[in-house]
Design a protein around this motif. Structure first.
Motif, PDB file in Angstrom:
ATOM      1  N   LYS A 369      -6.118  -4.607 -10.512  1.00  0.00           N
ATOM      2  CA  LYS A 369      -6.496  -3.555  -9.697  1.00  0.00           C
ATOM      3  C   LYS A 369      -8.011  -3.736  -9.211  1.00  0.00           C
ATOM      4  CE  LYS A 369      -6.375   1.383 -10.200  1.00  0.00           C
ATOM      5  NZ  LYS A 369      -5.953   2.273 -11.437  1.00  0.00           N
ATOM      6  N   VAL A 370      -8.857  -4.092 -10.054  1.00  0.00           N
ATOM      7  CA  VAL A 370     -10.208  -4.537  -9.924  1.00  0.00           C
ATOM      8  C   VAL A 370     -10.237  -5.701  -8.973  1.00  0.00           C
ATOM      9  CG1 VAL A 370     -12.182  -5.284 -10.809  1.00  0.00           C
ATOM     10  CG2 VAL A 370     -10.785  -3.861 -12.084  1.00  0.00           C
TER      11      VAL A 370
ATOM     12  N   TYR B 282      -7.056 -24.349   0.579  1.00  0.00           N
ATOM     13  CA  TYR B 282      -6.721 -23.617  -0.823  1.00  0.00           C
ATOM     14  C   TYR B 282      -7.680 -22.650  -0.734  1.00  0.00           C
ATOM     15  CZ  TYR B 282      -7.664 -22.908  -5.842  1.00  0.00           C
ATOM     16  OH  TYR B 282      -7.978 -22.074  -6.932  1.00  0.00           O
ATOM     17  N   SER B 283      -7.153 -21.457  -1.129  1.00  0.00           N
ATOM     18  CA  SER B 283      -8.003 -20.099  -1.138  1.00  0.00           C
ATOM     19  C   SER B 283      -7.937 -19.764  -2.452  1.00  0.00           C
ATOM     20  CB  SER B 283      -7.287 -19.098  -0.125  1.00  0.00           C
ATOM     21  OG  SER B 283      -7.887 -17.833  -0.402  1.00  0.00           O
ATOM     22  N   PRO B 284      -9.179 -19.876  -3.272  1.00  0.00           N
ATOM     23  CA  PRO B 284      -9.167 -19.276  -4.565  1.00  0.00           C
ATOM     24  C   PRO B 284      -9.106 -17.998  -4.642  1.00  0.00           C
ATOM     25  CG  PRO B 284     -11.025 -20.922  -4.032  1.00  0.00           C
ATOM     26  CD  PRO B 284     -10.325 -20.580  -2.714  1.00  0.00           C
ATOM     27  N   ALA B 285      -9.388 -17.286  -3.496  1.00  0.00           N
ATOM     28  CA  ALA B 285      -9.215 -15.584  -3.695  1.00  0.00           C
ATOM     29  C   ALA B 285      -7.808 -15.266  -3.531  1.00  0.00           C
ATOM     30  CB  ALA B 285      -9.866 -15.251  -2.362  1.00  0.00           C
ATOM     31  N   GLU B 286      -6.714 -16.246  -3.377  1.00  0.00           N
ATOM     32  CA  GLU B 286      -5.169 -15.726  -3.617  1.00  0.00           C
ATOM     33  C   GLU B 286      -5.020 -16.341  -4.743  1.00  0.00           C
ATOM     34  OE1 GLU B 286      -3.520 -17.093   0.402  1.00  0.00           O
ATOM     35  OE2 GLU B 286      -4.971 -15.776   1.285  1.00  0.00           O
ATOM     36  N   ASP B 292      -7.765 -12.922 -11.740  1.00  0.00           N
ATOM     37  CA  ASP B 292      -7.897 -12.501 -13.084  1.00  0.00           C
ATOM     38  C   ASP B 292      -9.051 -12.730 -13.618  1.00  0.00           C
ATOM     39  OD1 ASP B 292      -6.344 -10.865 -15.262  1.00  0.00           O
ATOM     40  OD2 ASP B 292      -6.874 -12.663 -16.335  1.00  0.00           O
ATOM     41  N   ARG B 293      -9.384 -13.749 -13.700  1.00  0.00           N
ATOM     42  CA  ARG B 293     -10.723 -14.047 -14.252  1.00  0.00           C
ATOM     43  C   ARG B 293     -12.036 -13.514 -13.563  1.00  0.00           C
ATOM     44  NH1 ARG B 293     -13.575 -15.076 -18.347  1.00  0.00           N
ATOM     45  NH2 ARG B 293     -15.090 -16.888 -18.506  1.00  0.00           N
ATOM     46  N   LEU B 294     -11.716 -13.459 -12.335  1.00  0.00           N
ATOM     47  CA  LEU B 294     -13.018 -12.829 -11.451  1.00  0.00           C
ATOM     48  C   LEU B 294     -13.108 -11.362 -11.908  1.00  0.00           C
ATOM     49  CD1 LEU B 294     -13.126 -14.716  -8.118  1.00  0.00           C
ATOM     50  CD2 LEU B 294     -14.615 -14.958  -9.883  1.00  0.00           C
ATOM     51  N   ALA B 295     -12.061 -10.778 -11.927  1.00  0.00           N
ATOM     52  CA  ALA B 295     -11.945  -9.212 -12.169  1.00  0.00           C
ATOM     53  C   ALA B 295     -12.712  -9.321 -13.581  1.00  0.00           C
ATOM     54  CB  ALA B 295     -10.746  -8.725 -12.327  1.00  0.00           C
ATOM     55  N   GLU B 296     -12.130 -10.026 -14.797  1.00  0.00           N
ATOM     56  CA  GLU B 296     -12.807  -9.911 -15.967  1.00  0.00           C
ATOM     57  C   GLU B 296     -14.193 -10.025 -16.088  1.00  0.00           C
ATOM     58  OE1 GLU B 296     -11.576 -13.047 -18.686  1.00  0.00           O
ATOM     59  OE2 GLU B 296     -12.211 -12.120 -20.309  1.00  0.00           O
ATOM     60  N   LEU B 297     -14.765 -10.872 -15.124  1.00  0.00           N
ATOM     61  CA  LEU B 297     -16.211 -10.994 -15.081  1.00  0.00           C
ATOM     62  C   LEU B 297     -17.004 -10.154 -14.428  1.00  0.00           C
ATOM     63  CD1 LEU B 297     -16.090 -15.052 -14.270  1.00  0.00           C
ATOM     64  CD2 LEU B 297     -17.306 -14.021 -16.326  1.00  0.00           C
ATOM     65  N   TRP B 298     -16.328  -9.414 -13.289  1.00  0.00           N
ATOM     66  CA  TRP B 298     -16.860  -8.574 -12.561  1.00  0.00           C
ATOM     67  C   TRP B 298     -17.008  -7.317 -13.497  1.00  0.00           C
ATOM     68  CZ3 TRP B 298     -19.323  -8.120  -8.099  1.00  0.00           C
ATOM     69  CH2 TRP B 298     -19.616  -7.026  -7.722  1.00  0.00           C
ATOM     70  N   ILE B 299     -16.206  -7.049 -14.373  1.00  0.00           N
ATOM     71  CA  ILE B 299     -16.159  -5.836 -15.148  1.00  0.00           C
ATOM     72  C   ILE B 299     -17.139  -6.159 -16.358  1.00  0.00           C
ATOM     73  CG2 ILE B 299     -14.746  -4.697 -17.281  1.00  0.00           C
ATOM     74  CD1 ILE B 299     -12.176  -5.422 -15.618  1.00  0.00           C
ATOM     75  N   GLU B 341     -19.684 -21.034 -15.456  1.00  0.00           N
ATOM     76  CA  GLU B 341     -18.788 -21.921 -15.876  1.00  0.00           C
ATOM     77  C   GLU B 341     -17.582 -21.697 -14.785  1.00  0.00           C
ATOM     78  OE1 GLU B 341     -18.921 -22.021 -19.954  1.00  0.00           O
ATOM     79  OE2 GLU B 341     -21.144 -23.063 -20.157  1.00  0.00           O
ATOM     80  N   THR B 342     -17.071 -20.624 -14.972  1.00  0.00           N
ATOM     81  CA  THR B 342     -16.136 -20.194 -14.269  1.00  0.00           C
ATOM     82  C   THR B 342     -16.179 -20.508 -12.820  1.00  0.00           C
ATOM     83  OG1 THR B 342     -15.428 -18.356 -15.957  1.00  0.00           O
ATOM     84  CG2 THR B 342     -14.324 -18.376 -13.609  1.00  0.00           C
ATOM     85  N   ILE B 343     -17.169 -20.173 -12.096  1.00  0.00           N
ATOM     86  CA  ILE B 343     -17.226 -20.521 -10.744  1.00  0.00           C
ATOM     87  C   ILE B 343     -17.177 -22.068 -10.579  1.00  0.00           C
ATOM     88  CG2 ILE B 343     -18.888 -20.838  -8.938  1.00  0.00           C
ATOM     89  CD1 ILE B 343     -20.119 -18.203  -9.921  1.00  0.00           C
ATOM     90  N   ALA B 344     -17.766 -22.739 -11.489  1.00  0.00           N
ATOM     91  CA  ALA B 344     -17.584 -24.522 -11.213  1.00  0.00           C
ATOM     92  C   ALA B 344     -16.161 -24.814 -11.426  1.00  0.00           C
ATOM     93  CB  ALA B 344     -18.418 -24.659 -12.699  1.00  0.00           C
ATOM     94  N   GLN B 345     -15.463 -24.089 -12.608  1.00  0.00           N
ATOM     95  CA  GLN B 345     -13.834 -24.462 -12.531  1.00  0.00           C
ATOM     96  C   GLN B 345     -13.108 -24.192 -11.345  1.00  0.00           C
ATOM     97  OE1 GLN B 345     -12.547 -26.346 -14.660  1.00  0.00           O
ATOM     98  NE2 GLN B 345     -14.560 -26.742 -15.756  1.00  0.00           N
ATOM     99  N   ILE B 346     -14.055 -22.795 -10.519  1.00  0.00           N
ATOM    100  CA  ILE B 346     -13.119 -22.824  -9.360  1.00  0.00           C
ATOM    101  C   ILE B 346     -13.384 -23.718  -8.186  1.00  0.00           C
ATOM    102  CG2 ILE B 346     -12.890 -20.894  -7.457  1.00  0.00           C
ATOM    103  CD1 ILE B 346     -13.731 -18.818  -9.578  1.00  0.00           C
ATOM    104  N   LEU B 347     -14.616 -24.278  -8.141  1.00  0.00           N
ATOM    105  CA  LEU B 347     -14.690 -25.014  -7.157  1.00  0.00           C
ATOM    106  C   LEU B 347     -14.500 -26.559  -7.571  1.00  0.00           C
ATOM    107  CD1 LEU B 347     -18.154 -23.468  -6.010  1.00  0.00           C
ATOM    108  CD2 LEU B 347     -16.219 -23.189  -5.104  1.00  0.00           C
ATOM    109  N   GLY B 348     -14.208 -26.967  -8.644  1.00  0.00           N
ATOM    110  CA  GLY B 348     -13.987 -27.998  -9.261  1.00  0.00           C
ATOM    111  C   GLY B 348     -15.125 -28.968  -9.010  1.00  0.00           C
TER     112      GLY B 348
END
Lengths: 391, 400
Positions: A369-370, B282-286, B292-299, B341-348
């Motif tokens: 959801k977030v 390749y769209s990381p946003a999809e 899931d990981r970005l939401a976790e970090l945003w929280i 570190e997450t961003i780095a793994q997204i961008l490879g």
């Protein structure tokens, strides 16, 4: 901007703690696990007497018209003492009725709830563990001046003691106009209903409830026909925010028990709490609970203000699922073998917090959801801004 | 509790944003970035003058010392907006709160208006080669000699020493006292004879980290004191009470916008980038794992924000916090590392590319952040020392 509870809020919390610590020793929670009803009626009456059941209900219905944050503070303390009462399952439908019910429904039900005369619950979830409109299959078919409900609901809290239940039912296929969901008020004793007790981790009272052509009058519809999903969503948001408060309260107490234990338990010639490895575990536990508490308070506060709060609720629940469970697990580890002995009280908290992390939305669902709010709408995001929920 | 800003605070935020849009230019940021190798330049000096004329530095300090008698929350709003463009204003480090609490009238009248105008800049002179996390083990000596003190010793990671005007110095004045009770604080003009500043270059130097976007500095310093004579009036607070004066200031310095913001700005950056960009289709946003990981970090970022709000609220209530500042100092930097570190793994492999490289994304900030993000959890009290504080001060756990 002042995120610290003010004097009055602190007083509400302190009074609740004082009352609950006197009334709800761990032995009560333990005994109620084996009790048929699962709650002591005398305690329920006392809570009604304190005005807790109608805390955030309008005064005209016997309530106190106090903000949801106050109710949240009380439920936090209920969580702290793992008080075995059907509070959450009653106050949530009561507030849904207050908001979305007809004046007749309010008049009939809310004063009884405030007085402690009416225990309620709600039934939404079915076989699919997610809380989405498409998971609702229980059918309500129009017949005469009412509806016939058929289907099965899972994980219904306190059904065994509730007199009435709000049931989310399918009245139409999902379409452009609506999700086709309607919300009904159902007497739990209606012919055609059969309930099976579930044996759960928290040893609480959950039931699998089967509806076989259960007749419900049209006047028991809450909100409009087929337009029940937004009502259910608001109900779920409220329930989720409040269960977060309950998790935070229980987890903080659980963490405090570990801290206390670490100060007293001697190993290698000193209290284990003098070891940094243990100190850092304790520090993390408290930081996790603090984080969950701040997120929960913000969500409740936004609801009070009438601001969109759906994303904030999901933030709180996703975080609490993760971190409250991490904290109570850490507490178990600090307690060593004693922590999982049946005679020791710690597991009472552990089993509840882990169980609550599985109710009202998993970590994945709430993060989804977030992420929808973050990624699936145009425009740049900015921390601290309000994000609209994306269905 | 109240999680909203007042309408006045909202309009202050708007005013600051407008000021930033009108006044901060890429050339100015360039100049600021280059302060790693030279003193602050004319454009930056001009900016600070304007900011100070606006009354946006030291807003919560008393009027008689150039402040506004205002709210710490207002100051926070200003800091937050400037921190978003990589400019530090307002906080003036740990020196100002220490002076407010322990300074003489003369010191307050001299230093506080100077800090507000940007004419005085402190370099924090606490850490030594043998005293980092264990600060109370510091050896730099200050010996009273008539109306003067004579200082001998060495300081490390004195980051602002090459453009600051004073060293906010912690030195040992009584080597025989228990170690926390023989320390004093001095406000030492940096041009005093006998002080030598030598650069220490960090892994963020060459190529230059992009403008105002990264954690960590390109340059810090070591500072040598050789028979440095300063007037006794440079002493801040009572002799041998410096540990307590310094700790209080550090406590306040650990909270606030800049540290939290440098950690969470990355969350905004990556979300906004992947919303509008893809990597050859390749769209990381999809990508469900990324979402899931970005939401976790945003929280987590929300928790950083709320912990900062909590510290600000407590400062507003009189500053009586026991562990909350340390809590913030654990969360924000560690969150920053997880995000980086997450961003780095997204961008490879693209996250390897440094500023100036062909095909670097966003001037290579993500590669630079891999070198810088963890630094925030080390300086001004490491996350481990902060957890000690939470456990001992906050939870009353015993010393080992």
């Amino acid at each position: 901007m002042d995120v610290i509870p003010n004097e009055e809020e602190q007083m509400v919390k302190n009074l609740a703690r004082e009352f609950l610590e006197a009334e709800c020793p761990p032995s009560l929670a333990r005994n109620m696990e084996k009790d048929e009803k699962g709650y002591p009626p005398e305690l329920w009456q006392k809570m009604a007497g304190l005005g807790w059941l109608g805390m955030s209900l309008p005064e005209q219905y016997g309530g106190q018209s106090l903000p949801l944050t106050y109710l949240g503070l009380i439920i936090e303390e209920v969580g702290r003492t793992i008080a075995p009462v059907p509070l959450l399952s009653t106050v949530v439908p009561s507030l849904t009725i207050a908001q979305d019910g007809t004046s007749e429904q309010r008049q009939q039900l809310l004063p009884r709830i405030s007085r402690g005369d009416l225990i309620m619950t709600w039934a939404m979830q079915e076989q699919d563990p997610r809380l989405l409109p498409e998971t609702v299959h229980l059918e309500a078919r129009a017949q005469g001046d009412g509806y016939l409900l058929s289907g099965t609901k899972m994980f219904v809290d306190n059904f065994v003691v509730a007199e009435k239940c709000l049931v989310a039912a399918r009245t139409a296929p999902a379409s452009e106009q609506s999700q086709g969901i309607s919300l009904f008020l159902v007497d739990t004793g209606s012919p055609g209903i059969s309930a099976t007790a579930l044996t759960t981790l928290a040893k609480d009272k959950q039931s699998k409830v089967t509806f076989d052509q259960v007749s419900v009058p049209a006047s028991n519809l809450i909100g409009e026909l087929d337009q029940g999903w937004p009502v259910v969503q608001r109900m779920l948001d409220l329930a989720t925010a409040l269960i977060c408060a309950q998790m935070v309260g229980a987890t903080r107490k659980d963490a405090e028990m570990a801290i206390e234990y670490a100060k007293n338990r001697v190993a290698f010639g000193r209290p284990i709490g003098a070891f940094q490895s243990i100190q850092h575990m304790c520090a993390d536990m408290i930081l996790w609970v603090d984080g969950g508490q701040l997120l929960t308070y913000e969500a409740l506060w936004r609801m009070d203000q009438g601001l969109p709060a759906s994303v904030e609720v999901s933030q709180a629940k996703a975080f609490c699922n993760d971190k409250c469970v991490a904290a109570v697990r850490t507490s178990q580890i600090i307690h060593g073998g004693m922590g999982f002995m049946m005679e020791f009280d710690l597991h009472l908290w552990y089993r509840r917090v882990t169980a609550w992390s599985l109710r009202l939305g998993t970590t994945f669902e709430h993060r989804a959801k977030v992420s929808r709010a973050l990624l699936d709408q145009p425009g740049k995001v900015r921390l601290g801004m309000t994000m609209a929920a994306v269905p | 509790m109240n999680f909203a800003y007042t309408p006045e605070q909202e309009s202050l935020r708007e005013e600051v944003r407008q000021f930033i849009a009108d006044n901060i230019t890429p050339e100015m940021l360039q100049e600021m970035e280059e302060s790693g190798i030279r003193r602050r330049g004319p454009q930056v000096d001009e900016l600070y003058k304007k900011v100070s004329q606006k009354g946006w530095i030291g807003m919560s300090w008393p009027k008689e010392y150039g402040g506004q008698d205002g709210s710490r929350i207002d100051q926070y709003i200003v800091e937050e907006e400037f921190a978003r463009v990589g400019v530090t204003v307002g906080g003036a480090g740990s020196g100002a709160p220490a002076i407010l609490a322990a300074g003489t009238e003369e010191q307050k009248k001299y230093f506080l208006p100077g800090l507000i105008k940007g004419e005085i800049i402190f370099a924090l002179g606490f850490t030594e080669p043998q005293a980092g996390a264990d600060l109370a083990g510091l050896q730099c000596r200050a010996v009273r000699d008539g109306d003067e003190y004579v200082i001998n010793g060495q300081k490390m990671f004195t980051t602002a020493a090459h453009y600051g005007t004073h060293i906010y110095l912690m030195a040992r004045t009584d080597p025989d006292a228990p170690r926390h009770r023989g320390i004093s604080i001095f406000l030492v003009p940096i041009d005093t004879e006998g002080i030598t500043v030598r650069p220490l270059w960090t892994i963020q130097n060459e190529p230059t980290a992009p403008l105002g976007t990264t954690y960590g500095e390109r340059r810090t310093n070591e500072v040598f004191f050789e028979n440095v004579r300063i007037p006794a009036s440079c002493l801040l607070g009572e002799e041998n009470m410096g540990w307590y004066v310094g700790a209080m200031g550090l406590n306040l310095d650990r909270v606030g916008a800049s540290r939290y913001l440098i950690s969470v700005k990355r969350d905004e950056d990556i979300v906004n980038w992947i919303k509008e960009n893809d990597l050859d289709g390749y769209s990381p946003a999809e990508d469900p794992a990324v979402r899931d990981r970005l939401a976790e970090l945003w929280i987590e970022a929300q928790v950083c924000r709320l912990m900062t709000m909590r510290s600000m609220s407590l400062v507003e209530h009189g500053g009586n916090f026991t562990y909350e500042g340390a809590a913030e100092k654990v969360w924000a930097p560690e969150h920053g590392v997880r995000t980086t570190e997450t961003i780095a793994q997204i961008l490879g492999p693209y996250a390897q590319l440094l500023n100036g490289s062909e095909d670097a994304i966003e001037d290579g900030i993500y590669a630079h952040n891999l070198m810088g993000a963890f630094q925030s959890g080390i300086n001004h009290g490491s996350a481990q020392v902060m957890r000690d504080q939470v456990a001992r001060r906050g939870l009353g756990m015993p010393r080992g």
